[in-house]
Design a protein around this motif. Structure first.
Motif, mmCIF file in Angstrom:
data_model
loop_
_atom_site.group_PDB
_atom_site.id
_atom_site.type_symbol
_atom_site.label_atom_id
_atom_site.label_comp_id
_atom_site.label_asym_id
_atom_site.label_seq_id
_atom_site.Cartn_x
_atom_site.Cartn_y
_atom_site.Cartn_z
ATOM 1 N N ASP A 85 19.280 -3.523 -23.739
ATOM 2 C CA ASP A 85 20.191 -2.811 -22.853
ATOM 3 C C ASP A 85 21.561 -3.488 -22.848
ATOM 4 O O ASP A 85 21.805 -4.431 -23.621
ATOM 5 N N ALA A 86 22.463 -3.031 -21.983
ATOM 6 C CA ALA A 86 23.834 -3.557 -21.956
ATOM 7 C C ALA A 86 23.893 -5.033 -21.611
ATOM 8 O O ALA A 86 24.854 -5.730 -21.957
ATOM 9 N N SER A 87 22.849 -5.535 -20.958
ATOM 10 C CA SER A 87 22.805 -6.960 -20.590
ATOM 11 C C SER A 87 22.069 -7.801 -21.621
ATOM 12 O O SER A 87 21.891 -9.016 -21.423
ATOM 13 N N GLY A 88 21.636 -7.173 -22.699
ATOM 14 C CA GLY A 88 20.907 -7.898 -23.734
ATOM 15 C C GLY A 88 19.439 -8.072 -23.441
ATOM 16 O O GLY A 88 18.762 -8.881 -24.093
ATOM 17 N N ASN A 89 18.897 -7.324 -22.455
ATOM 18 C CA ASN A 89 17.484 -7.416 -22.110
ATOM 19 C C ASN A 89 16.668 -6.421 -22.933
ATOM 20 O O ASN A 89 17.134 -5.321 -23.248
ATOM 21 N N TYR A 90 15.445 -6.797 -23.242
ATOM 22 C CA TYR A 90 14.556 -5.924 -24.014
ATOM 23 C C TYR A 90 14.129 -4.716 -23.182
ATOM 24 O O TYR A 90 13.809 -4.854 -21.988
ATOM 25 N N VAL A 91 14.110 -3.541 -23.818
ATOM 26 C CA VAL A 91 13.679 -2.315 -23.144
ATOM 27 C C VAL A 91 12.795 -1.507 -24.082
ATOM 28 O O VAL A 91 12.943 -1.545 -25.309
ATOM 29 N N LEU A 92 11.858 -0.778 -23.479
ATOM 30 C CA LEU A 92 10.987 0.138 -24.203
ATOM 31 C C LEU A 92 11.472 1.558 -23.962
ATOM 32 O O LEU A 92 11.646 1.977 -22.817
ATOM 33 N N THR A 93 11.709 2.308 -25.020
ATOM 34 C CA THR A 93 12.107 3.712 -24.889
ATOM 35 C C THR A 93 11.096 4.579 -25.628
ATOM 36 O O THR A 93 10.451 4.137 -26.586
ATOM 37 N N THR A 94 10.973 5.824 -25.178
ATOM 38 C CA THR A 94 10.002 6.731 -25.785
ATOM 39 C C THR A 94 10.521 8.157 -25.803
ATOM 40 O O THR A 94 11.305 8.554 -24.934
ATOM 41 N N SER A 95 10.080 8.913 -26.779
ATOM 42 C CA SER A 95 10.423 10.334 -26.860
ATOM 43 C C SER A 95 9.268 11.201 -26.393
ATOM 44 O O SER A 95 9.323 12.429 -26.487
ATOM 45 N N THR A 96 8.193 10.589 -25.897
ATOM 46 C CA THR A 96 7.025 11.336 -25.439
ATOM 47 C C THR A 96 7.316 11.972 -24.083
ATOM 48 O O THR A 96 8.285 11.618 -23.403
ATOM 49 N N SER A 97 6.464 12.873 -23.672
ATOM 50 C CA SER A 97 6.617 13.507 -22.373
ATOM 51 C C SER A 97 5.567 12.989 -21.402
ATOM 52 O O SER A 97 4.495 12.552 -21.808
ATOM 53 N N THR A 102 6.083 1.406 -16.434
ATOM 54 C CA THR A 102 6.094 0.348 -15.425
ATOM 55 C C THR A 102 6.795 -0.885 -15.965
ATOM 56 O O THR A 102 6.436 -1.383 -17.040
ATOM 57 N N ALA A 103 7.791 -1.365 -15.234
ATOM 58 C CA ALA A 103 8.537 -2.554 -15.661
ATOM 59 C C ALA A 103 7.729 -3.817 -15.394
ATOM 60 O O ALA A 103 7.004 -3.919 -14.400
ATOM 61 N N GLY A 104 7.878 -4.774 -16.300
ATOM 62 C CA GLY A 104 7.246 -6.067 -16.128
ATOM 63 C C GLY A 104 8.297 -7.146 -15.937
ATOM 64 O O GLY A 104 9.234 -6.984 -15.154
ATOM 65 N N VAL A 136 7.241 -9.734 -25.036
ATOM 66 C CA VAL A 136 8.172 -10.646 -25.687
ATOM 67 C C VAL A 136 7.802 -12.073 -25.300
ATOM 68 O O VAL A 136 7.652 -12.378 -24.118
ATOM 69 N N ASP A 137 7.624 -12.903 -26.301
ATOM 70 C CA ASP A 137 7.314 -14.321 -26.076
ATOM 71 C C ASP A 137 6.150 -14.532 -25.115
ATOM 72 O O ASP A 137 6.180 -15.400 -24.233
ATOM 73 N N GLY A 138 5.120 -13.707 -25.256
ATOM 74 C CA GLY A 138 3.898 -13.916 -24.488
ATOM 75 C C GLY A 138 3.893 -13.337 -23.092
ATOM 76 O O GLY A 138 2.952 -13.593 -22.331
ATOM 77 N N VAL A 139 4.900 -12.546 -22.723
ATOM 78 C CA VAL A 139 4.905 -11.913 -21.398
ATOM 79 C C VAL A 139 5.138 -10.406 -21.552
ATOM 80 O O VAL A 139 5.805 -9.962 -22.490
ATOM 81 N N VAL A 140 4.600 -9.634 -20.614
ATOM 82 C CA VAL A 140 4.738 -8.180 -20.647
ATOM 83 C C VAL A 140 6.089 -7.775 -20.069
ATOM 84 O O VAL A 140 6.448 -8.159 -18.953
ATOM 85 N N VAL A 141 6.838 -6.993 -20.833
ATOM 86 C CA VAL A 141 8.151 -6.508 -20.405
ATOM 87 C C VAL A 141 8.059 -5.101 -19.827
ATOM 88 O O VAL A 141 8.741 -4.764 -18.857
ATOM 89 N N ALA A 142 7.228 -4.240 -20.422
ATOM 90 C CA ALA A 142 7.080 -2.868 -19.948
ATOM 91 C C ALA A 142 5.756 -2.294 -20.434
ATOM 92 O O ALA A 142 5.267 -2.656 -21.507
ATOM 93 N N THR A 143 5.209 -1.364 -19.630
ATOM 94 C CA THR A 143 3.957 -0.698 -19.979
ATOM 95 C C THR A 143 4.092 0.797 -19.739
ATOM 96 O O THR A 143 4.495 1.226 -18.650
ATOM 97 N N LEU A 144 3.748 1.581 -20.755
ATOM 98 C CA LEU A 144 3.737 3.035 -20.650
ATOM 99 C C LEU A 144 2.289 3.500 -20.702
ATOM 100 O O LEU A 144 1.543 3.106 -21.602
ATOM 101 N N THR A 145 1.884 4.350 -19.750
ATOM 102 C CA THR A 145 0.509 4.852 -19.731
ATOM 103 C C THR A 145 0.495 6.370 -19.679
ATOM 104 O O THR A 145 1.387 7.011 -19.114
#
Length: 226
Positions: A85-97, A102-104, A136-145
């Protein structure tokens, strides 16, 4: 004699350390120190199967923007991607519906450092992704279910850009990337396991090196005894 015993002790320690770092899963490497974006059509993510797509990314002196890893159904159909993202943080994006994202833990890309980035995916049916986890580096950043997808094979894995040759990462980086896959959720690896596995993959044949050290120690003992 004491020198030989010391060498043998150190070699045994190296062997035990190598065993501790052994890779448990069978991984297919798709990028080996790649300095530019690339793709591989080797995934076969079908109903009731899972895949973990992991990369060791070594960043240059400055962190850029754009996509780092992606998975899709075809050359122009990206389903999941990892970017910054704009702050250099990792983000998960998806084109699914549908689905729930959930953010980690917030993790930022780091210049002049190596980081382990991974997408773990479980396809519960032909038209649904049960779980997609960005770590990233052994920690969960985001989860899509429970995200809805269209039927058909999911084969594409790319690094340095989105599937479809889009949104390429703008900074300098080197990629080592692998995937492991199988039936059910067995290959939906957790963040800590992924980190351990990638650390092991980056060490060239640790057990072989430790055995070589043992041989050298034994030779030293033999010479001392002669």
């Amino acid at each position: 004699m004491k020198h030989g015993i010391m060498c043998l002790t150190l070699a045994l320690g190296a062997l035990f350390a190598a065993t501790a770092q052994a890779v448990t899963y069978t991984w297919t490497q798709v990028a080996d120190g790649a300095a530019s974006a690339g793709s591989q059509q080797a995934l076969n993510l079908y109903a009731n199967s899972s895949v973990t797509y992991a990369a060791s990314i070594t960043y240059g002196a400055a962190v850029g923007s754009g996509t780092l890893l992606s998975i899709g159904k075809g050359s122009n159909n990206c389903l999941f991607s990892v970017g910054l993202d704009a702050s250099g943080n990792y983000v998960l994006t998806t084109s699914t519906s549908g689905g729930t994202l959930t953010a980690g833990t917030t993790v930022a890309a780091a210049a002049d450092k190596r980081q382990t980035v991974a997408l773990s995916c479980y396809r519960s049916s032909g038209t649904q992704m049960g779980t997609v986890v960005l770590s990233v580096d052994g920690v969960v950043v985001a989860t899509l279910t429970s995200a809805t997808i269209t039927s058909g094979p999911i084969k594409w894995a790319e690094w340095g850009r989105k599937v479809g040759n889009a949104d390429a990462y703008t900074g300098s980086a080197e990629y080592d990337a692998w995937f492991t896959q199988g039936d059910g959720q067995d290959y939906l690896l957790d963040a800590a396991t992924i980190q351990k596995e990638v650390d092991g993959l980056l060490i060239p044949e640790p057990t072989a090196l430790a055995l070589l050290a043992l041989g050298a120690a034994a030779l030293a003992l033999r010479r001392r005894a002669a």
